[in-house]
Write a protein that holds these residues in place. Structure first.
Motif, PDB file in Angstrom:
ATOM      1  N   VAL A  35       0.551  -0.789   0.401  1.00 40.48           N
ATOM      2  CA  VAL A  35       0.273   0.465   0.140  1.00 40.48           C
ATOM      3  C   VAL A  35       1.175   1.240  -0.016  1.00 40.48           C
ATOM      4  O   VAL A  35       1.973   1.416   0.957  1.00 40.48           O
ATOM      5  CB  VAL A  35      -0.909  -0.073   1.538  1.00 40.48           C
ATOM      6  N   LYS A  36       1.019   2.023  -0.882  1.00 42.29           N
ATOM      7  CA  LYS A  36       1.694   3.547  -1.543  1.00 42.29           C
ATOM      8  C   LYS A  36       0.557   4.067  -1.363  1.00 42.29           C
ATOM      9  O   LYS A  36      -0.685   4.828  -0.764  1.00 42.29           O
ATOM     10  CB  LYS A  36       2.523   3.072  -2.959  1.00 42.29           C
ATOM     11  N   LEU A  40      -4.570   5.577  -4.416  1.00 45.88           N
ATOM     12  CA  LEU A  40      -6.124   6.463  -4.590  1.00 45.88           C
ATOM     13  C   LEU A  40      -6.888   5.672  -3.121  1.00 45.88           C
ATOM     14  O   LEU A  40      -6.406   4.576  -3.077  1.00 45.88           O
ATOM     15  CB  LEU A  40      -7.148   6.331  -5.476  1.00 45.88           C
ATOM     16  N   LYS A  41      -7.851   6.630  -2.221  1.00 44.23           N
ATOM     17  CA  LYS A  41      -8.709   5.164  -1.825  1.00 44.23           C
ATOM     18  C   LYS A  41      -9.333   4.832  -1.687  1.00 44.23           C
ATOM     19  O   LYS A  41      -9.886   4.475  -3.268  1.00 44.23           O
ATOM     20  CB  LYS A  41      -9.042   6.232  -0.649  1.00 44.23           C
ATOM     21  N   PHE A  65      -3.105  11.879   1.844  1.00 39.87           N
ATOM     22  CA  PHE A  65      -3.248  12.904   2.986  1.00 39.87           C
ATOM     23  C   PHE A  65      -4.552  12.570   3.236  1.00 39.87           C
ATOM     24  O   PHE A  65      -5.749  13.574   3.308  1.00 39.87           O
ATOM     25  CB  PHE A  65      -3.767  14.185   1.502  1.00 39.87           C
ATOM     26  N   GLN A  66      -4.959  11.327   3.542  1.00 45.18           N
ATOM     27  CA  GLN A  66      -6.245  10.596   4.164  1.00 45.18           C
ATOM     28  C   GLN A  66      -5.347  10.352   4.892  1.00 45.18           C
ATOM     29  O   GLN A  66      -5.119  10.050   6.070  1.00 45.18           O
ATOM     30  CB  GLN A  66      -6.417   9.368   3.200  1.00 45.18           C
ATOM     31  N   PRO A  67      -6.999  10.019   6.371  1.00 44.03           N
ATOM     32  CA  PRO A  67      -6.635   9.432   7.805  1.00 44.03           C
ATOM     33  C   PRO A  67      -6.074   7.917   7.623  1.00 44.03           C
ATOM     34  O   PRO A  67      -5.883   7.380   6.278  1.00 44.03           O
ATOM     35  CB  PRO A  67      -8.082   8.804   8.288  1.00 44.03           C
ATOM     36  N   ARG A  68      -5.231   7.598   8.576  1.00 40.35           N
ATOM     37  CA  ARG A  68      -4.428   6.438   8.671  1.00 40.35           C
ATOM     38  C   ARG A  68      -5.419   5.062   7.811  1.00 40.35           C
ATOM     39  O   ARG A  68      -4.798   4.525   7.985  1.00 40.35           O
ATOM     40  CB  ARG A  68      -3.796   6.108  10.179  1.00 40.35           C
ATOM     41  N   LYS A  69      -6.566   5.162   8.504  1.00 42.33           N
ATOM     42  CA  LYS A  69      -7.507   4.398   8.305  1.00 42.33           C
ATOM     43  C   LYS A  69      -8.226   3.733   6.989  1.00 42.33           C
ATOM     44  O   LYS A  69      -8.364   2.808   7.128  1.00 42.33           O
ATOM     45  CB  LYS A  69      -9.048   4.599   8.915  1.00 42.33           C
ATOM     46  N   GLU A  70      -7.811   5.362   6.541  1.00 45.03           N
ATOM     47  CA  GLU A  70      -7.750   4.398   4.890  1.00 45.03           C
ATOM     48  C   GLU A  70      -6.778   4.161   4.237  1.00 45.03           C
ATOM     49  O   GLU A  70      -6.895   2.908   2.952  1.00 45.03           O
ATOM     50  CB  GLU A  70      -7.960   6.175   3.823  1.00 45.03           C
ATOM     51  N   ALA A  71      -5.997   3.822   4.693  1.00 41.76           N
ATOM     52  CA  ALA A  71      -4.960   2.538   4.206  1.00 41.76           C
ATOM     53  C   ALA A  71      -4.921   1.711   4.292  1.00 41.76           C
ATOM     54  O   ALA A  71      -5.135   0.595   4.198  1.00 41.76           O
ATOM     55  CB  ALA A  71      -3.780   3.324   4.319  1.00 41.76           C
ATOM     56  N   LYS A  72      -5.718   1.203   6.333  1.00 41.73           N
ATOM     57  CA  LYS A  72      -6.331  -0.171   6.453  1.00 41.73           C
ATOM     58  C   LYS A  72      -7.030  -0.911   5.791  1.00 41.73           C
ATOM     59  O   LYS A  72      -6.911  -1.883   4.644  1.00 41.73           O
ATOM     60  CB  LYS A  72      -6.377   0.284   8.253  1.00 41.73           C
ATOM     61  N   GLU A  75      -5.592  -1.314   2.124  1.00 44.15           N
ATOM     62  CA  GLU A  75      -4.874  -2.679   2.869  1.00 44.15           C
ATOM     63  C   GLU A  75      -5.719  -4.225   3.061  1.00 44.15           C
ATOM     64  O   GLU A  75      -5.474  -5.378   2.316  1.00 44.15           O
ATOM     65  CB  GLU A  75      -4.185  -2.973   3.740  1.00 44.15           C
ATOM     66  N   ARG A  76      -7.894  -3.712   3.400  1.00 43.82           N
ATOM     67  CA  ARG A  76      -8.042  -4.964   3.742  1.00 43.82           C
ATOM     68  C   ARG A  76      -8.719  -5.504   2.356  1.00 43.82           C
ATOM     69  O   ARG A  76      -8.453  -6.924   2.153  1.00 43.82           O
ATOM     70  CB  ARG A  76      -9.229  -4.352   4.850  1.00 43.82           C
ATOM     71  N   GLU A  77      -8.735  -4.677   1.105  1.00 43.56           N
ATOM     72  CA  GLU A  77      -9.921  -4.707   0.478  1.00 43.56           C
ATOM     73  C   GLU A  77      -8.616  -5.229  -0.789  1.00 43.56           C
ATOM     74  O   GLU A  77      -9.432  -6.368  -1.338  1.00 43.56           O
ATOM     75  CB  GLU A  77     -10.347  -3.682  -0.931  1.00 43.56           C
ATOM     76  N   LYS A  78      -7.603  -5.029  -0.571  1.00 47.30           N
ATOM     77  CA  LYS A  78      -6.756  -6.063  -1.357  1.00 47.30           C
ATOM     78  C   LYS A  78      -6.477  -7.276  -0.677  1.00 47.30           C
ATOM     79  O   LYS A  78      -5.547  -8.708  -1.873  1.00 47.30           O
ATOM     80  CB  LYS A  78      -5.074  -5.478  -1.546  1.00 47.30           C
ATOM     81  N   VAL A  79      -6.576  -8.263   0.374  1.00 47.74           N
ATOM     82  CA  VAL A  79      -6.142  -9.284   1.047  1.00 47.74           C
ATOM     83  C   VAL A  79      -7.439  -9.679   0.763  1.00 47.74           C
ATOM     84  O   VAL A  79      -7.556 -10.725   0.017  1.00 47.74           O
ATOM     85  CB  VAL A  79      -5.634  -8.970   2.836  1.00 47.74           C
TER      86      VAL A  79
END
Length: 269
Positions: A35-36, A40-41, A65-72, A75-79
């Motif tokens: 996750v880079k 995009l979110k 430029f998004q909150p940390r939960k957006e990266a999570k 990542e969840r969608e990719k998994v």
């Protein structure tokens, strides 16, 4: 004779206690999902309006430029995409396990930085136990899919220990002493079994010679034969099978006895 455990030279070292939330205890080896910050979110990568927008607008919707939960979430969608059955699959056991795995590994990284967060530790422990129940159910009813999901998510299934309870020195020494004594008994049984094998070689070798002598004497004096050629052949085959087996080096003292045979004067009719 040994009287204490120290005489048996049995050593016990207390195992290192790992918390249940530790990755080595939960079986999480890490996900190969990148996750880079420039990604995009979730769901915004398919937006047509965003594709035609200015570069500054696109950058505002990146993970940088998004909150940390957006990266999570990304990542969840990719998994989930690694294990889901179809494009609309959101309720299968595989998807639930993948989502829990993402959350577990996120919490493990978070607790590694903030070790005093008791609330997250309790939630992580509950989540690991819940995922273990799902994996146990899948292992019981669909073992091929169970192995497949472990490979896809890079997991190791850690079942419950056979002996429940805390590890104590006294119980561990008892089990080690029992295993040590069982090993000694098994070693003696193996030696005794090998000795019986060597005695069988001597017995069948002597049996063949005795039967051949009896049959020859009965033919010599025109007596009704009590021994047949078939019995002699069966005994000879058994003796040959036993002689083909290699004698153990610790029973080499029995090998000379295998060469003993009875002479005619040693047999009494």
């Amino acid at each position: 004779m040994a009287r204490t455990i120290d005489d048996y030279k049995i050593k016990w070292v207390r195992p290192v206690k790992l918390p249940s939330i530790d990755p080595r205890q939960s079986g999480d080896l890490g996900l190969n999902v990148s996750v880079k910050p420039t990604d995009l979110k979730v769901l915004y990568d398919k937006s047509k309006e965003l594709q035609d927008a200015d570069e500054i607008v696109k950058k505002m919707f990146t993970l940088e430029f998004q909150p940390r939960k957006e990266a999570k979430n990304l990542e969840r969608e990719k998994v989930i995409a690694l294990v889901k059955r179809h494009i609309c699959d959101r309720a299968s056991a595989e998807v639930k396990i993948a989502a829990m795995t993402t959350e577990i590994q996120y919490l493990q990284r978070h607790i590694a930085e903030q070790r005093r967060n008791i609330k997250f530790k309790v939630f992580l422990k509950e989540l690991i136990d819940k995922r273990k129940k799902f994996l146990k159910y899948m292992r019981r009813w669909d073992y091929k899919r169970f192995e497949w999901i472990l490979e896809r998510l890079n997991l190791i299934y850690v079942p419950q220990p056979k002996i429940a309870g805390k590890v104590s020195r006294k119980d561990a020494l008892r089990r080690l002493t029992k295993d040590y004594c069982d090993g000694i008994i098994q070693q003696k049984l193996d030696i005794f079994r090998a000795q019986l094998k060597e005695q069988q070689k001597v017995f069948f070798a002597q049996k063949v010679k005795n039967l051949e002598y009896i049959l020859a004497e009965e033919k010599k004096y025109d007596l009704n034969p009590t021994v047949s050629e078939k019995e002699i052949d069966v005994a000879r085959k058994k003796a040959e099978e036993l002689l083909k087996e290699t004698s153990p080096h610790h029973l080499s003292y029995l090998i000379p006895y295998a060469k003993i045979h009875l002479s005619k004067k040693d047999i009494t009719m």
